[in-house]
Design a protein around this motif. Structure first.
Motif, mmCIF file in Angstrom:
data_model
loop_
_atom_site.group_PDB
_atom_site.id
_atom_site.type_symbol
_atom_site.label_atom_id
_atom_site.label_comp_id
_atom_site.label_asym_id
_atom_site.label_seq_id
_atom_site.Cartn_x
_atom_site.Cartn_y
_atom_site.Cartn_z
ATOM 1 N N ALA A 225 0.834 -1.208 0.000
ATOM 2 C CA ALA A 225 0.000 0.000 0.000
ATOM 3 C C ALA A 225 0.867 1.255 0.000
ATOM 4 O O ALA A 225 0.538 2.254 -0.662
ATOM 5 C CB ALA A 225 -0.937 -0.004 1.209
ATOM 6 N N GLU A 226 1.976 1.221 0.742
ATOM 7 C CA GLU A 226 2.893 2.360 0.766
ATOM 8 C C GLU A 226 3.418 2.653 -0.643
ATOM 9 O O GLU A 226 3.501 3.808 -1.058
ATOM 10 C CB GLU A 226 4.080 2.057 1.688
ATOM 11 N N LYS A 227 3.736 1.612 -1.375
ATOM 12 C CA LYS A 227 4.332 1.790 -2.698
ATOM 13 C C LYS A 227 3.342 2.338 -3.708
ATOM 14 O O LYS A 227 3.683 3.198 -4.531
ATOM 15 C CB LYS A 227 4.897 0.450 -3.190
ATOM 16 N N TYR A 228 2.088 1.864 -3.632
ATOM 17 C CA TYR A 228 1.116 2.227 -4.652
ATOM 18 C C TYR A 228 0.080 3.253 -4.176
ATOM 19 O O TYR A 228 -0.879 3.545 -4.880
ATOM 20 C CB TYR A 228 0.394 0.970 -5.159
ATOM 21 N N GLY A 229 0.278 3.794 -2.973
ATOM 22 C CA GLY A 229 -0.614 4.844 -2.510
ATOM 23 C C GLY A 229 -1.949 4.348 -2.002
ATOM 24 O O GLY A 229 -2.935 5.099 -2.002
ATOM 25 N N GLY A 230 -2.024 3.123 -1.546
ATOM 26 C CA GLY A 230 -3.268 2.581 -1.003
ATOM 27 C C GLY A 230 -3.391 2.839 0.484
ATOM 28 O O GLY A 230 -2.510 3.425 1.118
ATOM 29 N N ASP A 231 -4.507 2.395 1.052
ATOM 30 C CA ASP A 231 -4.780 2.556 2.478
ATOM 31 C C ASP A 231 -5.028 1.178 3.073
ATOM 32 O O ASP A 231 -6.035 0.535 2.780
ATOM 33 C CB ASP A 231 -6.008 3.450 2.683
ATOM 34 N N VAL A 232 -4.092 0.702 3.892
ATOM 35 C CA VAL A 232 -4.179 -0.648 4.430
ATOM 36 C C VAL A 232 -5.423 -0.837 5.290
ATOM 37 O O VAL A 232 -5.980 -1.937 5.375
ATOM 38 C CB VAL A 232 -2.901 -1.004 5.222
ATOM 39 N N GLU A 233 -5.913 0.232 5.940
ATOM 40 C CA GLU A 233 -7.105 0.099 6.781
ATOM 41 C C GLU A 233 -8.355 -0.144 5.942
ATOM 42 O O GLU A 233 -9.245 -0.888 6.345
ATOM 43 C CB GLU A 233 -7.269 1.333 7.668
ATOM 44 N N SER A 234 -8.447 0.479 4.786
ATOM 45 C CA SER A 234 -9.569 0.225 3.885
ATOM 46 C C SER A 234 -9.546 -1.212 3.391
ATOM 47 O O SER A 234 -10.584 -1.869 3.284
ATOM 48 C CB SER A 234 -9.526 1.194 2.696
ATOM 49 N N ILE A 235 -8.345 -1.689 3.095
ATOM 50 C CA ILE A 235 -8.199 -3.077 2.643
ATOM 51 C C ILE A 235 -8.588 -4.038 3.753
ATOM 52 O O ILE A 235 -9.329 -4.998 3.534
ATOM 53 C CB ILE A 235 -6.744 -3.332 2.192
ATOM 54 N N GLN A 236 -8.072 -3.774 4.971
ATOM 55 C CA GLN A 236 -8.361 -4.651 6.099
ATOM 56 C C GLN A 236 -9.849 -4.712 6.400
ATOM 57 O O GLN A 236 -10.398 -5.770 6.731
ATOM 58 C CB GLN A 236 -7.605 -4.175 7.339
ATOM 59 N N ALA A 237 -10.545 -3.578 6.284
ATOM 60 C CA ALA A 237 -11.978 -3.531 6.590
ATOM 61 C C ALA A 237 -12.789 -4.418 5.658
ATOM 62 O O ALA A 237 -13.880 -4.887 6.026
ATOM 63 C CB ALA A 237 -12.476 -2.091 6.510
ATOM 64 N N ALA A 238 -12.275 -4.668 4.456
ATOM 65 C CA ALA A 238 -12.998 -5.484 3.483
ATOM 66 C C ALA A 238 -12.629 -6.959 3.551
ATOM 67 O O ALA A 238 -13.243 -7.789 2.879
ATOM 68 C CB ALA A 238 -12.740 -4.953 2.076
ATOM 69 N N LEU A 239 -11.627 -7.308 4.355
ATOM 70 C CA LEU A 239 -11.208 -8.705 4.480
ATOM 71 C C LEU A 239 -12.144 -9.470 5.419
ATOM 72 O O LEU A 239 -12.754 -8.872 6.313
ATOM 73 C CB LEU A 239 -9.774 -8.781 5.016
ATOM 74 N N PRO A 240 -12.268 -10.788 5.246
ATOM 75 C CA PRO A 240 -13.082 -11.580 6.179
ATOM 76 C C PRO A 240 -12.560 -11.450 7.597
ATOM 77 O O PRO A 240 -11.351 -11.419 7.822
ATOM 78 C CB PRO A 240 -12.911 -13.022 5.662
ATOM 79 N N ARG A 241 -13.465 -11.342 8.546
ATOM 80 C CA ARG A 241 -13.076 -11.181 9.947
ATOM 81 C C ARG A 241 -13.281 -12.484 10.707
ATOM 82 O O ARG A 241 -14.279 -13.157 10.540
ATOM 83 C CB ARG A 241 -13.884 -10.068 10.610
#
Length: 443
Positions: A225-241
């Motif tokens: 995410a750092e390399k491509y300008g993403g947001d790890v928290e947005s990604i994590q929120a969409a992952l199965p919990r």
């Protein structure tokens, strides 16, 4: 019910205080006379939110006392709760010599039925050995029960985690012990899961390793995410919990998920030496987890240029992760010094124990004259920082958050109020007037 607790650590004191408030008569014991003397005088050296108040309440009600007479407490109690850490020997194997010696001494005093609850982190086979020792001492299996009962509390949140557990693990082969534990823990939770001794003894190791696997995965994604300008928290929120026990914070570089002490970590490592797949997994974890300190150091370099001659303030926590050979904070301090930087280390949760009169002033004094502030802790008390005082003390208003302690929306407001640069893991950087930017646009 009379309860004897062995150990005045976070687990022992928290368990003693909470069970005492539920009406049990509790004696909390320790071989350290200075520790017991301090507790009897009202000094609580373990810093846990809400613990001091609960201890005071239980003592005033006459349900909680502290003693160095461990054997007397054991002989008079119905339930014995063991929370003391198990040391390791020179080969970093768990050393249970003193623990088993104490069990033999207790066995001599037993006249009525007793329940032995082992909360200490011990290797598989410990409960079975305790049972065999008690039988060897001439006791009938009807005169005792042994229960494996691992804890999953976090440093800094022990009271909350103990009072509101989502699940309690009980390892025993006794139906009588199962019923007793249901009654014992009913005021806290009815979600009790039973298993055999060895499985329960492995649970804490398994839980920490499983959580560390998730953290390592998030750390890896954060790097992308750092390399491509993403947001790890947005990604994590969409992952199965997957809900597991207490709601531990779960994000890149989480620190509360690990072993309580380096001794416990060494103990776990010794257990898996003969397992080839586990050794390979550990090595993979270490490689991934080392990326986080590297990333934080690179962020400091991106904004400051060189670290040679820089003075970096770092707020730390004593908790260690289950995987790295060094806690992330110690690893990054080592690398900062190798880069030529001076490190000003401060552990906020230790201030009260060190009898610092004005803890908040000490926090702000610790950043004065520094070129950046690096956060390597998840202590919620840091959310109440006076940012104006922090920024006025820093030479460069740079905050690098190694544990994503703050919400980005919150930091945008602070950045627009003060001259602040805020960097975290796998999320956009925040800079005054620009909302969010990449490191590259600052260079």
């Amino acid at each position: 019910m009379k309860l004897a607790v062995f150990g005045t650590n976070e687990i022992g004191l928290t368990a003693s205080a909470i069970f005492a408030t539920h009406g049990h008569n509790v004696v909390c014991t320790d071989e350290d006379r200075s520790q017991i003397a301090a507790l009897n005088s009202g000094e609580i050296r373990v810093v846990e939110q809400g613990l001091s108040e609960i201890i005071t309440k239980a003592k005033n009600a006459g349900h909680l006392s502290f003693s160095v007479n461990r054997l007397t407490a054991a002989s008079e109690a119905d339930v014995l709760l063991f929370t003391e850490p198990i040391p390791v020997d020179e080969q970093e194997n768990p050393d249970l010599t003193c623990f088993f010696r104490f069990i033999r001494k207790i066995a001599i005093t037993i006249k009525l039925h007793k329940t032995f609850i082992i909360k200490s982190t011990v290797p598989p086979g410990t409960a079975a050995k305790v049972e065999s020792i008690l039988i060897e001492q001439g006791l009938s299996d009807r005169s005792f029960d042994v229960v494996s009962n691992p804890d999953f509390i976090r440093k800094g949140s022990a009271v909350k985690d103990f009072m509101y557990p989502s699940q309690i693990i009980i390892g025993t082969s006794s139906l009588r012990a199962c019923r007793a534990m249901e009654t014992f823990y009913e005021p806290l939770s009815r979600s009790v899961q039973y298993m055999d001794h060895s499985s329960a003894e492995l649970m804490k190791y398994a839980f920490h390793t499983y959580q560390s696997l998730q953290v390592s995965y998030l750390t890896m994604i954060a790097g992308v995410a750092e390399k491509y300008g993403g947001d790890v928290e947005s990604i994590q929120a969409a992952l199965p919990r997957v809900t597991q026990f207490n709601q531990h914070s779960l994000h890149p570089a989480s620190s509360f998920l690990g072993a309580d002490t380096s001794v416990e970590l060494a103990s776990f490592r010794s257990m898996i030496k003969s397992t080839l797949s586990a050794n390979r997994m550990f090595k993979a974890f270490e490689e991934t987890d080392q990326y986080q300190p590297e990333l934080l150091i690179q962020k400091l370099k991106d904004f400051r240029g060189t670290l040679n001659g820089a003075k970096i303030a770092i707020f730390t926590t004593p908790t260690v992760k289950a995987i790295p050979a060094l806690p992330p904070s110690e690893l990054i301090i080592k690398w900062l010094r190798e880069e030529g930087a001076t490190v000003q280390k401060f552990a906020p949760e230790k201030a009260k124990y060190q009898q610092i009169e004005d803890e908040s002033s000490y926090i702000y004094e610790s950043v004065k004259g520094c070129d950046a502030l690096l956060l390597m802790t998840e202590l919620l008390t840091l959310k109440q920082l006076n940012w104006e005082r922090i920024i006025n003390g820093l030479n460069l208003p740079l905050i690098v958050d190694g544990h994503n302690l703050y919400e980005l929306d919150e930091m945008r407001k602070i950045a627009n109020t003060y001259d602040l640069i805020y960097c975290s893991i796998g999320r956009p950087n925040i800079y005054k007037g620009l909302g969010s930017i990449s490191v590259q646009s600052v260079q």
